[in-house]
Design a protein around this motif. Structure first.
Motif, mmCIF file in Angstrom:
data_model
loop_
_atom_site.group_PDB
_atom_site.id
_atom_site.type_symbol
_atom_site.label_atom_id
_atom_site.label_comp_id
_atom_site.label_asym_id
_atom_site.label_seq_id
_atom_site.Cartn_x
_atom_site.Cartn_y
_atom_site.Cartn_z
ATOM 1 N N TYR A 50 0.872 -1.191 0.000
ATOM 2 C CA TYR A 50 0.000 0.000 0.000
ATOM 3 C C TYR A 50 0.903 1.234 0.000
ATOM 4 C CZ TYR A 50 -3.855 -3.076 1.323
ATOM 5 O OH TYR A 50 -4.810 -4.063 1.351
ATOM 6 N N ALA A 79 -3.545 0.514 4.544
ATOM 7 C CA ALA A 79 -3.421 -0.937 4.761
ATOM 8 C C ALA A 79 -4.267 -1.357 5.961
ATOM 9 C CB ALA A 79 -1.954 -1.303 4.992
ATOM 10 N N ASP A 128 -7.893 -1.924 5.146
ATOM 11 C CA ASP A 128 -8.139 -3.226 4.522
ATOM 12 C C ASP A 128 -7.988 -4.374 5.511
ATOM 13 O OD1 ASP A 128 -8.816 -2.163 2.133
ATOM 14 O OD2 ASP A 128 -7.268 -3.181 0.949
#
Ligand code: ASP
Length: 327
Positions: A183, A189, A192
């Motif tokens: 990322y 990140a 996610d």
């Protein structure tokens, strides 16, 4: 003689102009370049530091520019090539010490393209997982990793970042290859990871403490050799005590300016940095996130430079021995 004086006149004039500019510094906004995405740990340190440096800089406007990508090298390169006038600074982390070995082709030289303003903090890291992972502690994680070989993915902030280094050393230690998902920073990140799109991440406590506290992610271990003090992290074992003997990744942040920035400007920046590191509010915010604000001589430009050189010497053989460097 007259020719010589004539030839030297523009140089003398330039020196006087430069000196006058340095005396008045700053007369316009200062930009701190963060080489990672907004909302991540480096960004957080930079924004808190900008706030704390504002007063000692005479109320100057200090803004943050997220020049993210390529594991932190895009932002670092931007500052290396910026005018050396003190208005463009770089807030970077251990990447300054590991990129030269970890990444074979970086477009700048850490040792010679920057003036070192000083060190900001030491920050430990933690190994965390998506909330839906069935493993609830490090032992269960080890079993899960062994059962899921070939299917595990690991988020990071790109090649050369701290999460990349920590993730590579972790894979190396458990002897299981994982698919790394890069990322532009561990801020995105983290989104996610919380959403379950990726399985694991190794990241600074300045990004993970709040999410661990809110139980939005699973916390497995501390990557430095000692347990940590913030309440949310107190019971977290170290990787070392969990069986990965000698595992030790902890990072630092430092402030840098382009090579050639005038000494009086650097002095003003270093004075403001030192004042910021004594700011009670800044210290409280950092400590609450598990970071330790620098109080020793590494806040001095020369000492920080020596420290980074020592870190390069320390990490280079570790990275080479682990064979974890990348192109
Ligand atoms: N924590 C990131 C890293 O792994 C950088 C960031 O997003 O601040 O280097």
């Amino acid at each position: 003689m007259r020719h010589l004086l004539k030839a030297l006149a523009p140089i003398a004039l330039a020196a006087v102009t430069l000196n006058a500019a340095a005396q008045d510094f700053p007369t316009k906004p200062i930009t701190i370049v963060v080489p990672f995405a907004a909302g991540g740990p480096t960004d957080r340190v930079a924004r808190d530091l900008a706030e704390a440096m504002r007063k000692p800089m005479g109320g100057a406007t200090i803004v943050v520019d997220n020049a993210a990508g390529a594991g932190g090298s895009i932002g670092a390169n931007k500052v290396a090539k910026a005018p050396a006038d003190g208005y463009t600074l770089l807030l970077h982390h251990i990447g300054m010490a590991t990129m030269p070995t970890l990444v074979r082709n970086i477009p700048f030289k850490v040792e010679t393209d920057f003036e070192y303003v000083g060190m900001v903090n030491d920050v430990p890291m933690t190994l965390i997982g998506r909330p839906s992972l069935p493993a609830n502690n490090y032992q269960e994680l080890t079993a899960w990793i062994n059962q899921n070989k070939g299917k595990i993915n690991l988020a990071n902030a790109g090649i050369g970042s701290a999460s990349h280094l920590c993730g590579l050393l972790f894979q190396n230690s458990v002897k299981v290859d994982m698919t790394t998902v890069p990322y532009k920073g561990t801020g995105p990140a983290m989104t996610d990871l919380i959403g379950g799109q990726v399985d694991l991440m190794c990241d600074q406590t300045t990004n993970t403490t709040g999410q661990i506290e809110a139980k939005k992610v699973k916390a497995y271990a501390v990557t430095s050799p000692k347990r940590l003090s913030p309440a949310a992290l107190k019971d977290l074992p170290t990787l070392d005590e969990s069986g990965l003997k000698g595992f030790n990744v902890s990072i630092f942040h430092g402030l840098y300016a382009p090579k050639g920035t005038p000494a009086p400007v650097l002095k003003k920046l270093n004075d403001a940095l030192q004042a910021a590191l004594k700011d009670a509010d800044f210290i409280k915010k950092q400590e609450g996130l598990g970071a330790v604000v620098v109080t020793d001589k590494r806040v001095q430009p020369e000492e920080h430079k020596k420290f980074v050189a020592a870190e390069i010497a320390k990490w280079s053989p570790v990275i080479k021995a682990a064979g974890v460097y990348a192109d």
